[in-house]
Design a protein around this motif. Structure first.
Motif, PDB file in Angstrom:
ATOM      1  N   ALA A 117       0.870  -1.178   0.000  1.00 37.79           N
ATOM      2  CA  ALA A 117       0.000   0.000   0.000  1.00 37.79           C
ATOM      3  C   ALA A 117       0.902   1.222   0.000  1.00 37.79           C
ATOM      4  O   ALA A 117       1.918   1.248   0.686  1.00 37.79           O
ATOM      5  CB  ALA A 117      -0.914   0.003   1.219  1.00 37.79           C
ATOM      6  N   THR A 118       0.538   2.215  -0.807  1.00 40.76           N
ATOM      7  CA  THR A 118       1.291   3.464  -0.844  1.00 40.76           C
ATOM      8  C   THR A 118       0.352   4.612  -1.166  1.00 40.76           C
ATOM      9  O   THR A 118      -0.609   4.450  -1.912  1.00 40.76           O
ATOM     10  CB  THR A 118       2.455   3.410  -1.857  1.00 40.76           C
ATOM     11  N   THR A 119       0.644   5.745  -0.589  1.00 46.45           N
ATOM     12  CA  THR A 119      -0.115   6.956  -0.881  1.00 46.45           C
ATOM     13  C   THR A 119       0.592   7.801  -1.920  1.00 46.45           C
ATOM     14  O   THR A 119      -0.046   8.456  -2.733  1.00 46.45           O
ATOM     15  CB  THR A 119      -0.305   7.780   0.415  1.00 46.45           C
ATOM     16  N   GLU A 126       5.862   1.069  -9.618  1.00 43.50           N
ATOM     17  CA  GLU A 126       5.526   0.736 -11.012  1.00 43.50           C
ATOM     18  C   GLU A 126       6.758   0.317 -11.805  1.00 43.50           C
ATOM     19  O   GLU A 126       6.671  -0.517 -12.696  1.00 43.50           O
ATOM     20  CB  GLU A 126       4.825   1.923 -11.681  1.00 43.50           C
ATOM     21  N   LYS A 127       7.930   0.864 -11.450  1.00 48.68           N
ATOM     22  CA  LYS A 127       9.176   0.474 -12.124  1.00 48.68           C
ATOM     23  C   LYS A 127       9.476  -1.010 -11.930  1.00 48.68           C
ATOM     24  O   LYS A 127      10.222  -1.599 -12.706  1.00 48.68           O
ATOM     25  CB  LYS A 127      10.367   1.291 -11.610  1.00 48.68           C
ATOM     26  N   PHE A 128       8.900  -1.603 -10.888  1.00 53.34           N
ATOM     27  CA  PHE A 128       9.138  -3.002 -10.570  1.00 53.34           C
ATOM     28  C   PHE A 128       7.946  -3.892 -10.909  1.00 53.34           C
ATOM     29  O   PHE A 128       7.867  -5.034 -10.471  1.00 53.34           O
ATOM     30  CB  PHE A 128       9.510  -3.141  -9.090  1.00 53.34           C
ATOM     31  N   LYS A 131       1.121  -2.798 -10.025  1.00 53.37           N
ATOM     32  CA  LYS A 131       0.001  -2.096 -10.657  1.00 53.37           C
ATOM     33  C   LYS A 131      -1.112  -1.934  -9.628  1.00 53.37           C
ATOM     34  O   LYS A 131      -1.122  -2.616  -8.608  1.00 53.37           O
ATOM     35  CB  LYS A 131      -0.558  -2.922 -11.820  1.00 53.37           C
ATOM     36  N   LEU A 132      -2.057  -1.064  -9.962  1.00 58.80           N
ATOM     37  CA  LEU A 132      -3.259  -0.981  -9.135  1.00 58.80           C
ATOM     38  C   LEU A 132      -3.956  -2.330  -9.183  1.00 58.80           C
ATOM     39  O   LEU A 132      -3.831  -3.074 -10.169  1.00 58.80           O
ATOM     40  CB  LEU A 132      -4.181   0.121  -9.646  1.00 58.80           C
ATOM     41  N   LEU A 133      -4.704  -2.658  -8.148  1.00 60.92           N
ATOM     42  CA  LEU A 133      -5.409  -3.937  -8.110  1.00 60.92           C
ATOM     43  C   LEU A 133      -6.349  -4.065  -9.302  1.00 60.92           C
ATOM     44  O   LEU A 133      -7.102  -3.133  -9.613  1.00 60.92           O
ATOM     45  CB  LEU A 133      -6.218  -4.060  -6.822  1.00 60.92           C
TER      46      LEU A 133
END
Length: 145
Positions: A117-119, A126-128, A131-133
């Motif tokens: 989870a990140t705000t 995303e570099k790794f 993605k969003l669920l």
């Protein structure tokens, strides 16, 4: 794992370690107690989370500059938590080095699902490949305050 710093003109060495005995727990707690996702976490609580997680310390010339931990069953699922680099060391690519080391850790290679989870750090993850669920409507949570 010891790596030269990204800039070849520096002599500093970066090391990633999963040895919990090397972790500077007061340093970790001092950072976490003021950050939005862990505000108020006590040193005892930090120690308990360390005891029950697969942890990563990142060290610059032997001094801890960051931390991350993974909650996992080591086969199916992993949840990345408490990922941080000390403010004065940000902007040097250390968070990318830390995340790469976590994803490449030999103990975590069987995993099928990684979550976090990140705000504010979507661009970093995303570099790794994060993605969003795809189906957030399937996820549930219970928060106890």
């Amino acid at each position: 794992m010891t790596l030269p710093q990204a800039n070849p003109f520096y002599t500093n060495m970066i090391e990633i370690s999963t040895d919990k005995s090397r972790l500077d727990v007061p340093f970790i707690q001092n950072f976490l107690k003021d950050i939005y996702w862990a505000a108020g976490r006590t040193i005892e609580e930090v120690q308990t989370t360390i005891d029950h997680s697969h942890c990563f310390g990142i060290y610059l010339d032997g001094r801890q500059i960051g931390f991350a931990r993974v909650i996992t069953d080591y086969v199916v699922f992993a949840y990345m938590m408490d990922v941080f680099i000390a403010e004065e060391q940000r902007g040097n690519g250390y968070s990318s080095i830390l995340i790469k080391a976590m994803l490449e850790d030999p103990k975590l290679q069987q995993l099928k699902i990684w979550r976090l989870a990140t705000t504010d750090a979507h661009f970093l993850y995303e570099k790794f490949g994060f993605k969003l669920l795809a189906h957030p409507e399937k996820m549930m949570e219970k928060v106890i305050k």
